[in-house]
Motif scaffolding. Structure first.
Motif, PDB file in Angstrom:
ATOM      1  N   GLN A 131       0.775  -1.240   0.132  1.00  0.00           N
ATOM      2  CA  GLN A 131      -0.174   0.079  -0.038  1.00  0.00           C
ATOM      3  C   GLN A 131       0.890   1.143  -0.022  1.00  0.00           C
ATOM      4  O   GLN A 131       2.064   1.182   0.443  1.00  0.00           O
ATOM      5  N   SER A 132       0.185   2.282  -0.515  1.00  0.00           N
ATOM      6  CA  SER A 132       0.806   3.630  -0.382  1.00  0.00           C
ATOM      7  C   SER A 132       1.376   3.960   0.899  1.00  0.00           C
ATOM      8  O   SER A 132       0.462   3.878   1.833  1.00  0.00           O
ATOM      9  N   GLU A 133       2.663   4.576   1.037  1.00  0.00           N
ATOM     10  CA  GLU A 133       3.268   4.927   2.350  1.00  0.00           C
ATOM     11  C   GLU A 133       3.253   3.646   3.284  1.00  0.00           C
ATOM     12  O   GLU A 133       3.433   3.867   4.683  1.00  0.00           O
ATOM     13  N   ALA A 134       3.393   2.521   2.728  1.00  0.00           N
ATOM     14  CA  ALA A 134       3.806   1.400   3.720  1.00  0.00           C
ATOM     15  C   ALA A 134       5.004   1.732   4.381  1.00  0.00           C
ATOM     16  O   ALA A 134       5.821   2.229   3.771  1.00  0.00           O
ATOM     17  N   PRO A 135       5.217   0.837   5.427  1.00  0.00           N
ATOM     18  CA  PRO A 135       6.409   1.200   6.278  1.00  0.00           C
ATOM     19  C   PRO A 135       7.601   0.482   5.237  1.00  0.00           C
ATOM     20  O   PRO A 135       8.677   1.086   5.599  1.00  0.00           O
ATOM     21  N   ARG A 136       7.575  -0.456   4.577  1.00  0.00           N
ATOM     22  CA  ARG A 136       8.490  -0.896   3.765  1.00  0.00           C
ATOM     23  C   ARG A 136       8.052  -1.004   2.266  1.00  0.00           C
ATOM     24  O   ARG A 136       8.387  -2.099   1.674  1.00  0.00           O
ATOM     25  N   GLU A 137       7.630   0.174   1.626  1.00  0.00           N
ATOM     26  CA  GLU A 137       6.926   0.134   0.588  1.00  0.00           C
ATOM     27  C   GLU A 137       7.887  -0.264  -0.744  1.00  0.00           C
ATOM     28  O   GLU A 137       8.931   0.139  -0.728  1.00  0.00           O
ATOM     29  N   VAL A 138       7.309  -1.428  -1.497  1.00  0.00           N
ATOM     30  CA  VAL A 138       8.276  -1.524  -2.749  1.00  0.00           C
ATOM     31  C   VAL A 138       7.914  -0.904  -3.876  1.00  0.00           C
ATOM     32  O   VAL A 138       6.982  -0.226  -3.898  1.00  0.00           O
ATOM     33  N   ASN A 139       8.916  -1.000  -4.917  1.00  0.00           N
ATOM     34  CA  ASN A 139       8.714   0.229  -5.833  1.00  0.00           C
ATOM     35  C   ASN A 139       7.879  -0.515  -6.882  1.00  0.00           C
ATOM     36  O   ASN A 139       8.390  -1.296  -8.058  1.00  0.00           O
ATOM     37  N   ILE A 140       6.540  -0.698  -6.971  1.00  0.00           N
ATOM     38  CA  ILE A 140       5.838  -0.953  -8.143  1.00  0.00           C
ATOM     39  C   ILE A 140       5.067   0.255  -8.588  1.00  0.00           C
ATOM     40  O   ILE A 140       4.726   1.018  -7.980  1.00  0.00           O
ATOM     41  N   ASP A 141       4.335   0.206  -9.899  1.00  0.00           N
ATOM     42  CA  ASP A 141       3.620   1.019 -10.431  1.00  0.00           C
ATOM     43  C   ASP A 141       2.099   0.791  -9.532  1.00  0.00           C
ATOM     44  O   ASP A 141       1.605   0.187  -9.293  1.00  0.00           O
ATOM     45  N   HIS A 142       1.462   2.191  -9.995  1.00  0.00           N
ATOM     46  CA  HIS A 142       0.072   2.390  -9.173  1.00  0.00           C
ATOM     47  C   HIS A 142      -0.835   1.297  -9.819  1.00  0.00           C
ATOM     48  O   HIS A 142      -1.780   0.737  -8.965  1.00  0.00           O
ATOM     49  N   GLU A 143      -0.841   0.868 -11.069  1.00  0.00           N
ATOM     50  CA  GLU A 143      -1.596  -0.008 -11.674  1.00  0.00           C
ATOM     51  C   GLU A 143      -1.559  -1.452 -11.125  1.00  0.00           C
ATOM     52  O   GLU A 143      -2.632  -1.981 -10.309  1.00  0.00           O
ATOM     53  N   THR A 144      -0.395  -1.826 -10.773  1.00  0.00           N
ATOM     54  CA  THR A 144       0.042  -3.120 -10.212  1.00  0.00           C
ATOM     55  C   THR A 144      -0.628  -3.110  -8.478  1.00  0.00           C
ATOM     56  O   THR A 144      -1.084  -4.189  -8.006  1.00  0.00           O
TER      57      THR A 144
END
Length: 203
Positions: A131-144
């Motif tokens: 999710q957006s602003e996740a503590p350990r957010e991975v680099n994926i596009d908005h659509e995915t």
């Protein structure tokens, strides 16, 4: 030890031994003799030592070969437990270990059989990595990200497949080549190669 005084412990012990049948005493002497031979047999210790050295040598050869195989493909690296550990250590230096942690979490998630656990695990992984602003957010596009969010409503073992694939591709194209060029991996390959040369020179 000898003693002639009445009530002496040594005298009592001797009397006790005297009451034992001769066969018992003979067996005890025989057992003591056999134990002494085993304890002083040098070749026994040598065999044990040699066996453990052979096993250790075998493990070293396997690990050396494994290290060299990591550069063949990203798949080879991910198949190896020690390879994943080495890659994770490298990613920490780049502050991007969350990509590998997410990939590993997805691999573990796929093994979950209980539907209730599947749903709770899916939410936990999404909140931590996707999710957006996740503590350990991975680099994926908005659509995915949105596709993965929708998959949570009916969580199955495949609900992170797309996000996991995108993260894997990112690591393979970006982090993996840098890992192969890193000083830490170069040192490992030098050690592995020198072990291989040393082994060939001794055969």
């Amino acid at each position: 030890m000898s003693c002639w005084m009445p009530g002496c412990p040594a005298l009592s012990m001797c009397r006790g031994l005297a009451t034992l049948p001769i066969t018992c005493l003979e067996r005890a002497k025989d057992l003591k003799s056999r134990l002494g031979i085993l304890l002083h047999k040098p070749e026994l210790g040598h065999r044990i030592g040699t066996s453990s050295k052979l096993q250790l040598g075998s493990r070293r050869r396997d690990s050396s070969q494994e290290v060299l195989e990591w550069r063949e493909s990203f798949d080879q690296l991910l198949k190896s437990k020690s390879g994943v550990t080495a890659f994770h250590t490298f990613l920490k230096t780049e502050f991007s270990e969350e990509n590998l942690d997410f990939w590993l979490a997805c691999e573990d998630f796929k093994k979950t059989r209980s539907k209730t656990k599947l749903a709770s695990k899916a939410n936990r992984i999404f909140e931590e990595f996707v999710q957006s602003e996740a503590p350990r957010e991975v680099n994926i596009d908005h659509e995915t990200r949105e596709i993965t969010r929708k998959n949570l409503s009916g969580a199955t073992s495949a609900c992170f497949n797309e996000a996991q694939a995108k993260t894997r591709t990112l690591m393979e194209k970006d982090s993996y080549p840098r890992f192969l060029k890193s000083a830490s991996y170069q040192d490992m390959t030098k050690q592995a190669t020198s072990r291989g040369v040393s082994k060939r020179s001794h055969t």
